[in-house]
Design an enzyme around this catalytic site. Structure first.
Site, short mmCIF file in Angstrom:
data_model
loop_
_atom_site.label_atom_id
_atom_site.label_comp_id
_atom_site.label_asym_id
_atom_site.label_seq_id
_atom_site.Cartn_x
_atom_site.Cartn_y
_atom_site.Cartn_z
N ARG A 151 37.13 43.85 13.75
CA ARG A 151 36.67 42.71 14.49
C ARG A 151 37.69 41.77 14.83
NH1 ARG A 151 33.50 41.10 18.57
NH2 ARG A 151 31.87 39.65 18.05
N THR A 424 29.31 46.70 25.22
CA THR A 424 29.94 47.30 24.19
C THR A 424 29.85 48.84 24.56
OG1 THR A 424 29.03 45.77 22.85
CG2 THR A 424 30.09 47.46 21.66
N SER A 483 29.20 40.26 14.84
CA SER A 483 29.00 41.05 15.87
C SER A 483 27.75 41.83 15.47
CB SER A 483 30.10 42.07 15.91
OG SER A 483 29.83 43.07 16.86
N SER A 484 27.09 42.48 16.65
CA SER A 484 25.94 42.86 16.49
C SER A 484 26.17 44.46 16.44
CB SER A 484 24.81 42.56 17.68
OG SER A 484 24.37 41.34 17.78
#
Length: 606
Positions: A151, A424, A483-484
């Site tokens: 990330r 994404t 983050s998802s």
């Protein structure tokens, strides 16, 4: 139990599960496991903003989980691709093919995942990238799963004041860019698990960038959707258009500058991106918002996955800074505690439980997850308890049968919630020896910051805009933003049975959980599980989103309205689940038709 306590102490989720008070009286099955109450939600240590609006949840009695009857997934499917030699499933056919050629050349699942990921930077530039970040999980037969965290991090110059300035400007532009992690993450995966030379893994992407590829309908659509932002950057406007209008489907997209950057990475590894000419170009393009020192300091990290059990299956999910992984785990724990399997899968009562579990899990995801790096042990244990259980949220607002709970009752920071971007991409890979990779990567918004670095072809992320202004995920220099993204591996009796994941911003936990629940509670084959209708509640806005093209039936929707849910029909799909189910040595792959893509198997062995 000792294994789970070790997981807790290392900031990871154990197998505890909260049971909503409203369903507790229905349970006659004896509990397998009891856990003490998690600590009440605490005010963020980072700011008076959050502390001033966070009040303690009411105390709750001990909640109990019933394990539920074990059940196996179904193999096969009418539309799946089946193979014993391996599979690659991604959103874009050329990227899938890049991974398959590596399997055919004798590479393993990590080799193939790296090749496909680099190819997506060329052929799916709205989300595939080398200028963003992501997460991946790695399965090796007989070995513990491993999580790789790449990330993006906040650059050293990102102060709270500059963060607020960037958000006020729409969350794009130079200040929105986080230090990219993709190249470091793919390099760490290669060093740890791959078998082929780096040059071989980047060769398909380099060829696609040099020779060009024909733009597909979906890719052209992403150009049009994002053209307003892209057209403001001269390099982006001439890369993805003619300067005045975006390129159309059927046109050939050449990326010569990106090809040179990929060649630099192929020759020098991470140094070909994080130092030298490429790093200098990035620093100059951003006016010093990210420096060469920021780039040189970036490191991808290995972590231990979260762990949750559901009906005889053990899920390994990306841990924090993945807040999406926390949400998936909490959704499943609440569904287990509510004994959701006793309701017909997809029925209004079942969906009501899922929606309410999601509402609470999403509140946790938004406000109560932070990167674990640098936390002292006391705060780490407090946060681990909070990530482990939704008990404080359930104590504040128990799930009621056939009655929706307003989101403002679930979490005290309700008013600080904002809408989130959804772009994404996810890929799943398995090889003939059983190694598997679940990889999700992102630029955050579509085309990220809407900036392309001159002379490099690098599309930059806007992940720094993913930090929050309230809760735990506040910006700090060097901190990874949450983050998802939630890549997931599923085992049964120690054997891999599924490789799951999805893009979609805050819809990712909803998609991953619903595909898994359709496979288990719904007893659907992979293709039917992926094609099934999806719903989504993201805590904010306080509405249940569903898909116009794949809607639950009218009686179900009417019943949900009767429970008090506000429904919102959208043309935008929920997720894009490019997933794999495994039965013995046979893998079944399926690419979600919501965005197209391809599942493909090697035609021959090495």
């Amino acid at each position: 139990m000792s294994r789970l306590l070790l997981v807790l102490l290392s900031l990871l989720l154990g197998c505890a599960c909260a049971k909503p008070e409203a369903t507790e009286a229905r349970s006659k099955e004896p509990a397998r496991e009891r856990r003490p109450s998690a600590a009440p939600a605490a005010a963020s240590a980072a700011g008076a903003d959050a502390a001033a609006t966070t009040d303690a949840a009411p105390a709750a009695a001990e909640l109990v989980i019933a394990p539920g009857p074990a059940i196996a997934m179904r193999a096969g499917g009418r539309r799946v691709v089946t193979s014993s030699r391996g599979l690659v499933v991604s959103v874009e056919a050329l990227a899938t093919r890049a991974g398959v050629t590596v399997l055919e050349a004798g590479g393993n699942a990590m080799d193939a995942a790296i090749a496909a990921a680099y190819a997506l930077a060329v052929t799916h530039p709205s989300a595939g990238n080398i200028g963003g970040g992501g997460f991946m999980l790695v399965h090796r037969p007989g070995q513990p799963p491993v999580a790789i965290d790449f990330r993006e991090t906040a650059p050293g110059g990102l102060s709270r004041e500059r963060f607020r300035e960037m958000i006020a400007q729409g969350g794009v532009g130079p200040l929105s860019v986080g230090v990219p992690g993709t190249v470091a993450g793919l390099e760490l995966g290669r060093e740890r698990f791959a078998t082929l030379p780096r040059e071989r893994l980047l060769a398909p992407a380099i060829e696609l960038a040099k020779k060009g590829h024909r733009i597909g309908e979906r890719e052209a659509l992403t150009f049009r959707w994002n053209w307003k932002g892209l057209s403001k950057d001269p390099v982006a406007a001439t890369t993805f258009g003619d300067g005045k209008r975006p390129k159309a489907a059927g046109a050939v997209l050449h990326r010569p500058h990106l090809a040179r950057t990929l060649e630099s990475i192929a020759q020098r590894g991470r140094d070909g991106f994080y130092s030298g000419d490429v790093a200098e170009h990035i620093e100059r393009a951003l006016g010093g918002a990210i420096t060469r020192r920021d780039l040189a300091a970036y490191r991808a990290l290995e972590r231990t996955p979260l762990n949750v059990q559901y009906r005889g299956h053990e899920l390994f999910i990306m841990p924090p800074p993945s807040a999406g992984g926390v949400a998936v785990a909490l959704i499943l724990r609440q569904m287990a505690a509510a004994r959701a399997w006793e309701q017909p899968h997809g029925s209004a009562p079942y969906l009501h439980l899922f929606i309410e579990a999601s509402r609470r899990a999403q509140a946790r995801r938004r406000f109560d997850v932070v990167s674990p790096d640098g936390l002292d042990s006391e705060r780490a244990q407090l946060l681990a308890a909070r990530w482990q259980s939704p008990q404080d949220l359930l104590a504040r607002a128990p799930i009621e049968p056939e009655r929706a709970t307003p989101s403002e009752r679930v979490h005290p920071l309700w008013q600080a919630a904002v809408r989130e971007a959804e772009h994404t991409t996810h890929l799943s890979v398995i090889d003939g020896q059983g190694m598997a990779v679940s990889l999700t990567t992102t630029l955050s918004a579509g085309f990220g910051a809407k900036l392309v670095v001159p002379q490099t072809g690098i599309v930059l992320n806007n992940s720094a805009a993913s930090f929050a202004s309230a809760g735990d995920n506040l910006p700090e220099p060097g901190r990874r933003t949450t983050s998802s993204m939630a890549p997931t591996l599923v085992q049964r009796d120690g054997q891999l049975v599924a490789v799951l994941g999805s893009p979609g911003g805050d819809t990712i936990p909803s998609t991953v959980a619903q595909v898994f629940l359709a496979l288990v509670d719904g007893q659907k084959t992979l293709d039917d599980a992926v094609d099934a209708p999806r719903v989504h509640h993201g805590f904010f806005p306080d509405e249940v989103r569903y898909e116009r093209a794949r809607s639950p039936d009218k009686p179900t929707l009417d019943a949900l309205v009767g429970y008090g849910h506000t429904l919102s029909k959208k043309t935008i799909p929920i997720g894009d689940a490019n997933n794999i189910v495994v039965a013995g040595r046979i893998a079944h792959g399926y690419s979600d038709p919501r965005e197209g893509g391809r599942a493909q198997a090697p035609r021959r062995g090495p």
